[in-house]
Write an enzyme that holds these catalytic residues in place. Sequence first.
Site, PDB file in Angstrom:
ATOM      1  N   HIS A 277       0.841  -1.202   0.000  1.00  0.00           N
ATOM      2  CA  HIS A 277       0.000   0.000   0.000  1.00  0.00           C
ATOM      3  C   HIS A 277       0.880   1.257   0.000  1.00  0.00           C
ATOM      4  CE1 HIS A 277      -3.222   2.785   1.366  1.00  0.00           C
ATOM      5  NE2 HIS A 277      -2.213   3.329   2.038  1.00  0.00           N
ATOM      6  N   GLU A 278       1.888   1.262   0.856  1.00  0.00           N
ATOM      7  CA  GLU A 278       2.784   2.424   0.919  1.00  0.00           C
ATOM      8  C   GLU A 278       3.539   2.609  -0.400  1.00  0.00           C
ATOM      9  OE1 GLU A 278       2.749   4.612   3.275  1.00  0.00           O
ATOM     10  OE2 GLU A 278       1.318   3.429   4.431  1.00  0.00           O
ATOM     11  N   HIS A 281       1.590   4.458  -2.962  1.00  0.00           N
ATOM     12  CA  HIS A 281       1.634   5.926  -2.899  1.00  0.00           C
ATOM     13  C   HIS A 281       2.778   6.483  -3.744  1.00  0.00           C
ATOM     14  CE1 HIS A 281      -1.587   6.702  -0.195  1.00  0.00           C
ATOM     15  NE2 HIS A 281      -1.076   6.010   0.807  1.00  0.00           N
ATOM     16  N   GLU A 355      -5.681   7.189  -1.118  1.00  0.00           N
ATOM     17  CA  GLU A 355      -5.699   5.965  -0.299  1.00  0.00           C
ATOM     18  C   GLU A 355      -6.348   4.812  -1.060  1.00  0.00           C
ATOM     19  OE1 GLU A 355      -3.988   5.548   2.338  1.00  0.00           O
ATOM     20  OE2 GLU A 355      -3.417   7.654   2.374  1.00  0.00           O
TER      21      GLU A 355
HETATM   22 ZN   LIG Z   1      -1.977   5.323   2.588  1.00  0.00          ZN
END
Ligand SMILES: [Zn+2]
Length: 416
Positions: A277-278, A281, A355
Amino acid sequence: MPVFTLIFIAALFVATATRLWLARRQLRHVRAHRDAVPRDFAEHIALDSHQKAADYTCAKTRLDIVHVILDAILLLIFTLGGGIQALADLWQGLLGVGVWRGVALIASVLVISGLLELPLSLYRTFVIYARFNFNKMTLGLFLADLVKQLLIGAMLGIPLLLGVLWLMERMGPNWWLYAWLAWMSFNLLILLLYPTVIAPIFNKFTPLQDQALATRIETLLQKCGFKSQGLFVMDGSRRTSHGNAYFSGLGASKRIVFFDTLLSRLNHDEIEAVLAHELGHFKRHHVLKRIAAMFALSLAGLWLLGWLMPQPWFYEGLGVSTRSTATALLLFLLVSPVFTFLFHPLSSLLSRKHEFEADRYAAENASAEQLIHALVKLYNDNAATLTPDPLHSLFYDSHPAASQRVAHLRALMTHI
Ligand SMILES: [Zn+2]
């Protein structure tokens, strides 16, 4: 009364009333849903954890209410109450004219507001966090942090302030462009210094020891085409039991940092999903977009300040009679949040969009199911409410509400 005073009071009233109204809505909504775990989470989160999260959210929200009221009163005292004018007179008497007088004025206002807000910060850590067993901080560590923050703030802030005030005075009507370049360089410098110089002043960073996990992460990084300067574990447990993971730095100085609290709670599959997930980004350019947006907004802000600075009504309307670069900059810093407050939902919306995109990236490159497991554990451990007020969430939340986020990930599980 000057027209700009009326506009300022009206804007402050709208911003403060909106904040208080949203906080009350949040309290009411969370309390109303306190007695049942939402269906989607019922299997994994016990009723007493859900109730703890509700009580924790309400305690923090009540403190927010005090904060909002204190902020509004302080702003009024500093501006229309004559606080800034009194300090400007004091420093002029002590230091005469010159750039240092301006630095002293701005620094003293920041220090006074910091001191007045200190009780709230103490209450948050030693009463609220302690009551819900999140606090690991001793009073000694709290004070040491405070002193370090003050010293670092002074070491970085005073040269910056000196430079900006000097540019404002010497560079003519286009000073804002030079000030912007200085501000950008300063921010880039902080981004570069943060992981290796600033963060280690507050925490210990040790290379990740768990070889099996490290190998797994290296494989993920390779698959995603990501280079980093190493995997580190941070002793977040010295201060809080909340868990987290993040990237810091820019370019080649990028580091991946795991809170020790996160590693102790999640298994390898879940950690991989959180990291993916990071990575999302970065891969979706959210970090660059955020930096670009910050630069564009600060350019617009400085241009606006360049336009406001020669206008007598700007000072008079805010209760200040000393017209100087420092009073202009200070008034601008203090008052502009009142006017930009209503744009907050826009930045929250953008952040939530990012997100969702990062979650999609995690679903594609790791596992949506494991990310759901990790999130549920983190919501549970951090006592994050599963039932925020929808409007409060729309306005403030940088992350989608738990139910929306999990629903989005579940939908991705069936599509991918
Ligand atoms: Zn995030």
